[in-house]
Scaffold this motif. Structure first.
Motif, short mmCIF file in Angstrom:
data_model
loop_
_atom_site.label_atom_id
_atom_site.label_comp_id
_atom_site.label_asym_id
_atom_site.label_seq_id
_atom_site.Cartn_x
_atom_site.Cartn_y
_atom_site.Cartn_z
N ARG A 1 39.85 0.05 60.49
CA ARG A 1 39.25 1.13 59.71
C ARG A 1 39.84 1.18 58.30
N GLN A 2 41.13 0.98 58.18
CA GLN A 2 41.76 0.98 56.86
C GLN A 2 41.25 -0.17 56.02
N VAL A 3 41.10 -1.35 56.64
CA VAL A 3 40.57 -2.50 55.93
C VAL A 3 39.15 -2.22 55.46
N LEU A 4 38.39 -1.56 56.29
CA LEU A 4 37.01 -1.24 55.92
C LEU A 4 36.97 -0.30 54.73
N VAL A 5 37.87 0.68 54.72
CA VAL A 5 37.92 1.62 53.59
C VAL A 5 38.25 0.86 52.30
N GLN A 6 39.20 -0.07 52.41
CA GLN A 6 39.59 -0.84 51.22
C GLN A 6 38.44 -1.71 50.75
N ARG A 7 37.80 -2.40 51.67
CA ARG A 7 36.69 -3.28 51.27
C ARG A 7 35.51 -2.47 50.71
N GLN A 8 35.32 -1.25 51.22
CA GLN A 8 34.26 -0.41 50.68
C GLN A 8 34.55 -0.03 49.24
N ALA A 9 35.79 0.33 48.98
CA ALA A 9 36.18 0.69 47.60
C ALA A 9 36.03 -0.51 46.68
N GLU A 10 36.42 -1.70 47.15
CA GLU A 10 36.28 -2.91 46.32
C GLU A 10 34.82 -3.21 46.03
N ASP B 1 32.33 -1.04 45.92
CA ASP B 1 31.81 -0.05 44.98
C ASP B 1 32.23 -0.36 43.55
N ALA B 2 33.48 -0.77 43.38
CA ALA B 2 33.99 -1.09 42.04
C ALA B 2 33.28 -2.31 41.47
N ALA B 3 33.05 -3.30 42.33
CA ALA B 3 32.36 -4.50 41.86
C ALA B 3 30.94 -4.17 41.44
N GLU B 4 30.27 -3.30 42.15
CA GLU B 4 28.91 -2.90 41.79
C GLU B 4 28.88 -2.22 40.43
N PRO C 1 30.72 -10.65 36.53
CA PRO C 1 29.57 -11.45 36.94
C PRO C 1 29.02 -10.96 38.30
N LYS C 2 27.76 -11.25 38.52
CA LYS C 2 27.10 -10.83 39.75
C LYS C 2 27.73 -11.47 40.98
N LEU C 3 28.29 -12.66 40.83
CA LEU C 3 28.90 -13.36 41.95
C LEU C 3 30.08 -12.57 42.53
N GLN C 4 30.81 -11.89 41.69
CA GLN C 4 31.94 -11.10 42.17
C GLN C 4 31.46 -9.95 43.06
N ALA C 5 30.35 -9.35 42.70
CA ALA C 5 29.79 -8.27 43.52
C ALA C 5 29.32 -8.81 44.87
N ASP C 6 28.75 -10.02 44.86
CA ASP C 6 28.32 -10.62 46.13
C ASP C 6 29.51 -10.89 47.03
N ASN C 7 30.62 -11.33 46.45
CA ASN C 7 31.81 -11.59 47.26
C ASN C 7 32.35 -10.29 47.85
N ALA C 8 32.27 -9.23 47.09
CA ALA C 8 32.77 -7.94 47.58
C ALA C 8 31.90 -7.42 48.73
N ARG C 9 30.59 -7.62 48.59
CA ARG C 9 29.71 -7.17 49.68
C ARG C 9 29.94 -8.00 50.94
N SER C 10 30.18 -9.27 50.81
CA SER C 10 30.46 -10.12 51.96
C SER C 10 31.75 -9.68 52.66
#
Length: 376
Positions: free
Chosen positions: A122-131, A133-136, A145-154
């Motif tokens: 759950r903590q990892v999920l919270v962190q990845r969610q924040a990352e 959102d920031a990338a978006e 770049p758009k590629l960074q946002a794609d990596n964050a979503r993955s």
């Protein structure tokens, strides 16, 4: 000349006399005369008297056919619950006889490490969610770049999958009720260790309760799903139910078909495994009610009744047993104008000529007393 002896003379006289009798031709009538004398003797003997029997013409009734089946009660659903993983029992809220709802916790194994894994996921999920959102936001402002946002979503999707896997692994330590019912048996104790697949509890669904039996192939045509049924329990209680299921595959050993009756049991007072007698009522049919003593056997061993036709001859009618009631046997297959023999039916046979008289008041009274099982 020698004298003729006496015995020779006697023989000669007999021979002459026999020849003279043969010449008359009267010897040919001896046999017919004897036959005529025998017939005359038989004619002079009195004939056997014609037997007198008492008959009635019973009234017709419309009566629902009763099909009786021996069976027993069974739970509508029965589940033997087992653990999916091994461990030590940490919680055991299930108690024997307890009513439970679908999804209610019955047992939980000790799973500290799995609980920690869920918390970490759950903590990892919270962190990845924040990352993500920031990338978006950075992509929208043109600072990334758009590629960074794609990596964050993955990475966010991976974190969600890891959390689901951790929660699923934790859920394996729990045993929950699969349906509303009663905990009939608990096979383990709090604090004991169990292996994967160990039986822990049995849950029964008793509303509705089922009465199951086997119906014969001859009676199958009279019963359909939705018909009302009466179930008499071994404790004397009688309840009503509905035909819920009829098998279409006969037992190879008995040539019978499995039948289920659903009975409302909101208070769970009817247990599973109780002996029961099932009575299914089919459509009403034309019949007569007669005492059991009227039923007899034909010369071929068939069960039926004897009656008298218009020529005063005894006839036999096979019967169709519609029901067996306190008032007597309800019989079908009897012609409407049949004069049924109620007294003397076992003393005559089919084809005998009899004198039929209407049963007197005393005979009718005795028959009525027999039908009702008492005196009048």
């Amino acid at each position: 000349m020698q004298k003729i002896r006496f015995h020779k003379l006697a023989a000669l006289l007999v021979l002459v006399g026999f020849a003279a009798w043969m010449g008359t031709g009267k010897f040919s009538s001896v046999g017919s005369a004897a036959t005529e004398n025998a017939k005359a003797t038989q004619a002079e003997q009195p004939k056997a008297p014609v037997r007198t029997v008492a008959v009635i013409t019973p009234s017709r009734v419309m009566h629902a056919r009763a099909i009786r089946i021996s069976g027993q009660t069974e739970a509508d659903k029965r589940a033997v619950l087992a653990t999916r993983v091994g461990g030590v029992i940490a919680e055991l809220p299930a108690k024997q006889g307890q009513r439970v709802k679908t999804g209610e916790l019955l047992l939980e194994l000790d799973a500290e490490e799995k609980t920690a894994a869920v918390a970490m996921a759950r903590q990892v999920l919270v962190q990845r969610q924040a990352e993500a959102d920031a990338a978006e936001r950075l992509v929208k402002t043109g600072n990334s770049p758009k590629l960074q946002a794609d990596n964050a979503r993955s990475a966010l999707a991976t974190a969600k999958s890891m959390l689901q896997a951790a929660e699923a692994e934790l859920a394996r330590n729990q045993v929950k009720a699969p349906f509303d019912g009663i905990v009939d048996r608990v096979s383990v104790e709090l604090g004991s260790a169990v292996m994967a697949g160990s039986e822990v509890a049995t849950v029964l669904s008793l509303d509705p309760i089922l009465a199951k039996g086997e119906i014969g192939e001859r009676d199958l045509r009279y019963v359909k799903i939705g018909d009302e049924a009466e179930v008499k329990l071994v404790n004397g209680d009688t309840v009503k139910g509905t035909v819920r299921y009829i098998s279409r595959d006969a037992s190879a050993a008995t040539r019978t078909f499995r039948l289920e009756i659903a009975i409302a049991n909101p208070d769970r007072t009817i247990p599973a495994g109780m002996t029961a007698e099932i009575t299914v009522r089919a459509n009403a049919t034309d019949a007569v009610i007669l005492p059991r003593s009227v039923v007899t056997l034909s010369g071929n061993g068939d069960l039926g009744i004897r009656a008298v036709d218009a020529d005063h001859k005894v006839t036999f009618h096979p019967i169709d047993l519609v029901d067996d009631t306190p008032k007597g046997l309800v019989l079908g297959g009897i012609p409407e104008d049949a004069r049924i023999i109620v007294a003397g039916q076992d003393l005559v046979s089919e084809g005998d000529t009899v004198e039929a008289v209407e049963a007197d008041a005393e005979t009718v009274r005795k028959l009525a007393a027999e039908v009702t099982g008492g005196t009048q």
